[in-house]
Design an enzyme around this catalytic site. Sequence first.
Site, PDB file in Angstrom:
ATOM      1  NE  ARG A 178      23.383  -5.782   3.982  1.00 31.68           N
ATOM      2  CZ  ARG A 178      22.726  -6.926   3.887  1.00 31.68           C
ATOM      3  NH1 ARG A 178      21.533  -6.953   3.296  1.00 31.68           N
ATOM      4  NH2 ARG A 178      23.248  -8.042   4.338  1.00 31.68           N
ATOM      5  CE  LYS A 222      -2.569   3.136   0.226  1.00 34.83           C
ATOM      6  NZ  LYS A 222      -3.652   2.312   0.785  1.00 34.83           N
ATOM      7  CE  LYS A 234      -7.763   7.455  -3.809  1.00 36.06           C
ATOM      8  NZ  LYS A 234      -6.752   6.636  -3.086  1.00 36.06           N
ATOM      9  CD  GLU A 290     -11.861   6.905  -3.687  1.00 37.30           C
ATOM     10  OE1 GLU A 290     -10.709   6.434  -3.674  1.00 37.30           O
ATOM     11  OE2 GLU A 290     -12.294   7.690  -2.806  1.00 37.30           O
ATOM     12  CG  ASP A 347     -12.963   4.016  -1.501  1.00 33.72           C
ATOM     13  OD1 ASP A 347     -11.952   3.321  -1.320  1.00 33.72           O
ATOM     14  OD2 ASP A 347     -13.373   4.859  -0.688  1.00 33.72           O
TER      15      ASP A 347
END
Length: 282
Positions: free
Chosen positions: A99, A134, A166, A199, A221
């Site tokens: 598994r 992410k 950012k 950004e 962005d």
Amino acid sequence: MKTKDELIDELLDLAFAEDLGDGDHTTLSTIPADAMGRSRLIIKEDGILAGVDVAEEVLHKVDPSIKMTVMINDGAEVKKGDVAFTAEGPIRSLLIAERTMLNIMQRMSGVATMTRRYQDELKGLHTRVLDTRKTTPGMRMLEKDAVKIGGGTNHRIGLFDMILIKDNHIDFAGGLEKAIQRANDYCKENGKDLKIEVEVRSLDDIRRVLAHGGVDRIMFDNFTPALTKEAVELVGGKVETESSGGITLENLREYGEAGVDFISVGALTHSVKGLDMSFKAF
């Protein structure tokens, strides 16, 4: 800082700890300790294979005596019914490893398959698909590897190997120029040789960044494809360019045709279905 191998080894330790507890009592109660057997990894869905090398690590972590024979390597296109590899050894060990090995391979193959779809949409263009941070906690190194296996390109691995300024950094720092200058000063003062990306939210932001200098890449962005084309022309090749935000498989080509160097896509790792496969005795 821990190495990639150390992080993967810790991941496997955690995976087995949460799965095994004080033992696989089903296997221990039904399979004699000296029983030997063979299993094969069967592909049940078309896609891109990834994780074969990690599967070997999983098997050998459970039992170094297991012998693995690989028929299909990472990065290959696979079809339903293909056999990627076989493994031979103590049956208890094969069942205990099953598994954890499948969880990792299915996830990595799903990421590689998704990445290949995105990069294929950009055929004939210089634009490269990038991953993001992410990722599944603990599995970042494996998912980033899967992106490369699928034909994509890794963005930064984490917060440590690149500076990405950012919108929140800009707002908290008091503006674009201040944030960029502080990043450059920080690298100089601390002996850091890090690429700096910033950004931007408008064409005016781009003009300000170019006037100030001190960056290696500009990220557009949530620009539209039309605005991206204007942005790329404005940058004029002075630094690398990247598009991010609101980009899907359906509009990806438009962004690539706008001339941007990179397109970052969180969906490569955060919205992936695992590739179906099974590990069966034969």
